[in-house]
Design a protein around this motif. Structure first.
Motif, PDB file in Angstrom:
ATOM      1  N   ALA A   1      -2.901  -6.985   9.185  1.00  0.00           N
ATOM      2  CA  ALA A   1      -1.466  -7.242   9.343  1.00  0.00           C
ATOM      3  C   ALA A   1      -0.801  -6.123  10.153  1.00  0.00           C
ATOM      4  CB  ALA A   1      -0.792  -7.389   7.982  1.00  0.00           C
ATOM      5  N   CYS A   2      -1.141  -4.872   9.857  1.00  0.00           N
ATOM      6  CA  CYS A   2      -0.582  -3.752  10.626  1.00  0.00           C
ATOM      7  C   CYS A   2      -1.033  -3.808  12.080  1.00  0.00           C
ATOM      8  CB  CYS A   2      -0.995  -2.414  10.012  1.00  0.00           C
ATOM      9  SG  CYS A   2      -0.063  -1.945   8.544  1.00  0.00           S
ATOM     10  N   LEU A   3      -2.299  -4.107  12.301  1.00  0.00           N
ATOM     11  CA  LEU A   3      -2.808  -4.191  13.670  1.00  0.00           C
ATOM     12  C   LEU A   3      -2.056  -5.250  14.463  1.00  0.00           C
ATOM     13  CD1 LEU A   3      -6.663  -3.810  13.172  1.00  0.00           C
ATOM     14  CD2 LEU A   3      -5.080  -2.168  14.195  1.00  0.00           C
ATOM     15  N   SER A   4      -1.796  -6.402  13.835  1.00  0.00           N
ATOM     16  CA  SER A   4      -1.098  -7.474  14.551  1.00  0.00           C
ATOM     17  C   SER A   4       0.346  -7.105  14.882  1.00  0.00           C
ATOM     18  CB  SER A   4      -1.130  -8.771  13.745  1.00  0.00           C
ATOM     19  OG  SER A   4      -0.313  -8.674  12.600  1.00  0.00           O
ATOM     20  N   LEU A   5       0.936  -6.189  14.095  1.00  0.00           N
ATOM     21  CA  LEU A   5       2.317  -5.752  14.327  1.00  0.00           C
ATOM     22  C   LEU A   5       2.406  -4.478  15.176  1.00  0.00           C
ATOM     23  CD1 LEU A   5       3.578  -6.313  10.678  1.00  0.00           C
ATOM     24  CD2 LEU A   5       4.236  -7.655  12.706  1.00  0.00           C
ATOM     25  N   GLY A   6       1.247  -3.877  15.476  1.00  0.00           N
ATOM     26  CA  GLY A   6       1.233  -2.633  16.236  1.00  0.00           C
ATOM     27  C   GLY A   6       1.599  -1.420  15.396  1.00  0.00           C
ATOM     28  N   TRP A   7       1.487  -1.543  14.082  1.00  0.00           N
ATOM     29  CA  TRP A   7       1.818  -0.453  13.169  1.00  0.00           C
ATOM     30  C   TRP A   7       0.578   0.361  12.830  1.00  0.00           C
ATOM     31  CZ3 TRP A   7       4.999  -3.360   8.840  1.00  0.00           C
ATOM     32  CH2 TRP A   7       6.150  -3.890   9.412  1.00  0.00           C
ATOM     33  N   THR A   8       0.793   1.557  12.322  1.00  0.00           N
ATOM     34  CA  THR A   8      -0.309   2.371  11.797  1.00  0.00           C
ATOM     35  C   THR A   8      -0.124   2.491  10.287  1.00  0.00           C
ATOM     36  OG1 THR A   8       0.940   4.396  12.181  1.00  0.00           O
ATOM     37  CG2 THR A   8      -0.556   3.701  13.930  1.00  0.00           C
ATOM     38  N   TRP A   9      -1.185   2.771   9.611  1.00  0.00           N
ATOM     39  CA  TRP A   9      -1.142   2.898   8.160  1.00  0.00           C
ATOM     40  C   TRP A   9      -1.489   4.308   7.759  1.00  0.00           C
ATOM     41  CZ3 TRP A   9      -4.543  -0.414  10.710  1.00  0.00           C
ATOM     42  CH2 TRP A   9      -5.833   0.079  10.870  1.00  0.00           C
TER      43      TRP A   9
ATOM     44  N   VAL B   1      -6.634   0.385   1.118  1.00  0.00           N
ATOM     45  CA  VAL B   1      -7.259   0.079  -0.164  1.00  0.00           C
ATOM     46  C   VAL B   1      -7.919  -1.290  -0.050  1.00  0.00           C
ATOM     47  CG1 VAL B   1      -5.703   1.491  -1.572  1.00  0.00           C
ATOM     48  CG2 VAL B   1      -5.111  -0.885  -1.093  1.00  0.00           C
ATOM     49  N   ALA B   2      -8.850  -1.556  -0.949  1.00  0.00           N
ATOM     50  CA  ALA B   2      -9.539  -2.843  -0.958  1.00  0.00           C
ATOM     51  C   ALA B   2      -9.233  -3.583  -2.246  1.00  0.00           C
ATOM     52  CB  ALA B   2     -11.046  -2.635  -0.824  1.00  0.00           C
ATOM     53  N   CYS B   3      -8.964  -4.871  -2.125  1.00  0.00           N
ATOM     54  CA  CYS B   3      -8.788  -5.720  -3.296  1.00  0.00           C
ATOM     55  C   CYS B   3     -10.143  -5.818  -3.992  1.00  0.00           C
ATOM     56  CB  CYS B   3      -8.307  -7.109  -2.865  1.00  0.00           C
ATOM     57  SG  CYS B   3      -8.225  -8.288  -4.222  1.00  0.00           S
ATOM     58  N   LEU B   4     -10.180  -5.513  -5.265  1.00  0.00           N
ATOM     59  CA  LEU B   4     -11.449  -5.526  -5.991  1.00  0.00           C
ATOM     60  C   LEU B   4     -11.779  -6.898  -6.560  1.00  0.00           C
ATOM     61  CD1 LEU B   4     -11.326  -2.026  -7.699  1.00  0.00           C
ATOM     62  CD2 LEU B   4     -12.388  -2.716  -5.541  1.00  0.00           C
ATOM     63  N   ILE B   5     -10.945  -7.889  -6.248  1.00  0.00           N
ATOM     64  CA  ILE B   5     -11.222  -9.271  -6.638  1.00  0.00           C
ATOM     65  C   ILE B   5     -11.878 -10.029  -5.488  1.00  0.00           C
ATOM     66  CG2 ILE B   5     -10.218 -11.448  -7.462  1.00  0.00           C
ATOM     67  CD1 ILE B   5      -9.998  -9.107  -9.465  1.00  0.00           C
ATOM     68  N   CYS B   6     -11.344  -9.835  -4.256  1.00  0.00           N
ATOM     69  CA  CYS B   6     -11.859 -10.607  -3.123  1.00  0.00           C
ATOM     70  C   CYS B   6     -12.356  -9.760  -1.953  1.00  0.00           C
ATOM     71  CB  CYS B   6     -10.802 -11.590  -2.629  1.00  0.00           C
ATOM     72  SG  CYS B   6      -9.389 -10.814  -1.808  1.00  0.00           S
ATOM     73  N   GLY B   7     -12.103  -8.452  -1.970  1.00  0.00           N
ATOM     74  CA  GLY B   7     -12.576  -7.581  -0.897  1.00  0.00           C
ATOM     75  C   GLY B   7     -11.613  -7.370   0.252  1.00  0.00           C
ATOM     76  N   TRP B   8     -10.446  -8.032   0.236  1.00  0.00           N
ATOM     77  CA  TRP B   8      -9.452  -7.897   1.305  1.00  0.00           C
ATOM     78  C   TRP B   8      -9.038  -6.437   1.451  1.00  0.00           C
ATOM     79  CZ3 TRP B   8      -7.611 -10.874   5.048  1.00  0.00           C
ATOM     80  CH2 TRP B   8      -6.411 -10.533   5.658  1.00  0.00           C
ATOM     81  N   VAL B   9      -9.031  -5.922   2.660  1.00  0.00           N
ATOM     82  CA  VAL B   9      -8.609  -4.548   2.926  1.00  0.00           C
ATOM     83  C   VAL B   9      -7.231  -4.583   3.565  1.00  0.00           C
ATOM     84  CG1 VAL B   9      -9.117  -2.441   4.223  1.00  0.00           C
ATOM     85  CG2 VAL B   9     -10.985  -3.742   3.180  1.00  0.00           C
ATOM     86  N   ALA B  10      -6.330  -3.738   3.055  1.00  0.00           N
ATOM     87  CA  ALA B  10      -4.969  -3.687   3.577  1.00  0.00           C
ATOM     88  C   ALA B  10      -4.395  -2.304   3.332  1.00  0.00           C
ATOM     89  CB  ALA B  10      -4.110  -4.760   2.920  1.00  0.00           C
ATOM     90  N   CYS B  11      -3.230  -2.059   3.923  1.00  0.00           N
ATOM     91  CA  CYS B  11      -2.586  -0.756   3.782  1.00  0.00           C
ATOM     92  C   CYS B  11      -1.936  -0.610   2.409  1.00  0.00           C
ATOM     93  CB  CYS B  11      -1.571  -0.535   4.895  1.00  0.00           C
ATOM     94  SG  CYS B  11      -0.189  -1.694   4.908  1.00  0.00           S
ATOM     95  N   SER B  12      -1.846   0.619   1.951  1.00  0.00           N
ATOM     96  CA  SER B  12      -1.316   0.936   0.624  1.00  0.00           C
ATOM     97  C   SER B  12       0.206   1.005   0.642  1.00  0.00           C
ATOM     98  CB  SER B  12      -1.890   2.274   0.163  1.00  0.00           C
ATOM     99  OG  SER B  12      -1.495   3.287   1.064  1.00  0.00           O
ATOM    100  N   ASP B  13       0.776   1.236  -0.530  1.00  0.00           N
ATOM    101  CA  ASP B  13       2.235   1.294  -0.668  1.00  0.00           C
ATOM    102  C   ASP B  13       2.864   2.440   0.115  1.00  0.00           C
ATOM    103  OD1 ASP B  13       2.159  -0.891  -2.294  1.00  0.00           O
ATOM    104  OD2 ASP B  13       2.615   0.185  -4.140  1.00  0.00           O
ATOM    105  N   ASP B  14       2.106   3.492   0.407  1.00  0.00           N
ATOM    106  CA  ASP B  14       2.685   4.601   1.165  1.00  0.00           C
ATOM    107  C   ASP B  14       2.614   4.368   2.677  1.00  0.00           C
ATOM    108  OD1 ASP B  14      -0.059   4.931   1.279  1.00  0.00           O
ATOM    109  OD2 ASP B  14      -0.033   7.059   0.831  1.00  0.00           O
ATOM    110  N   SER B  15       2.200   3.181   3.085  1.00  0.00           N
ATOM    111  CA  SER B  15       2.209   2.776   4.486  1.00  0.00           C
ATOM    112  C   SER B  15       3.430   1.897   4.734  1.00  0.00           C
ATOM    113  CB  SER B  15       0.936   1.993   4.808  1.00  0.00           C
ATOM    114  OG  SER B  15      -0.208   2.807   4.617  1.00  0.00           O
ATOM    115  N   PRO B  16       3.897   1.815   5.976  1.00  0.00           N
ATOM    116  CA  PRO B  16       5.115   1.046   6.259  1.00  0.00           C
ATOM    117  C   PRO B  16       5.054  -0.415   5.807  1.00  0.00           C
ATOM    118  CG  PRO B  16       4.524   2.370   8.163  1.00  0.00           C
ATOM    119  CD  PRO B  16       3.393   2.498   7.172  1.00  0.00           C
ATOM    120  N   GLY B  17       3.906  -1.063   5.914  1.00  0.00           N
ATOM    121  CA  GLY B  17       3.822  -2.486   5.586  1.00  0.00           C
ATOM    122  C   GLY B  17       3.538  -2.802   4.131  1.00  0.00           C
TER     123      GLY B  17
END
Length: 104
Positions: A42-50, A54-70
């Motif tokens: 999601a950050c890459l598609s918006l041109g943002w940096t994180w 963190v990784a979801c431990l249910i499905c493996g999805w990787v995304a930026c944490s709460d201390d990142s803009p998104g």
């Protein structure tokens, strides 16, 4: 603050009167999942940096944490109810439960 004498939990904080938080059952039986690529799509598609991923431990999805803009990992939790994320570092055992808003 209101005290629920049934489980000795304060209504305002969810912390028991002995200072301990109730046990989080979300982390009890996490499946073994393959984690996605170490990037926030999601950050890459918006041109943002994180700041951190963190990784979801249910499905493996990787995304930026709460201390990142998104805060895209929290958005994933809101969309899926997958409550527990963990560090991407192979040596780390850090896990966070969004529902209980604490380390588990």
């Amino acid at each position: 603050m209101t005290l629920n004498t049934g489980d000795l939990t304060t209504a305002a904080t969810g912390v028991r009167s002995n200072g301990q938080a109730p046990r989080c059952t979300h982390a009890d039986e996490l499946p073994l999942v393959d984690r996605g690529a170490p990037e926030c799509a999601a950050c890459l598609s918006l041109g943002w940096t994180w700041r951190r991923l963190v990784a979801c431990l249910i499905c493996g999805w990787v995304a930026c944490s709460d201390d990142s803009p998104g805060a895209h990992a929290r958005a994933h939790y809101r969309e899926t109810d997958h409550a527990v994320v963990g560090s991407l570092e192979p040596w780390s055992t850090w896990r966070w439960c969004y529902e209980h808003d604490r380390v588990v």
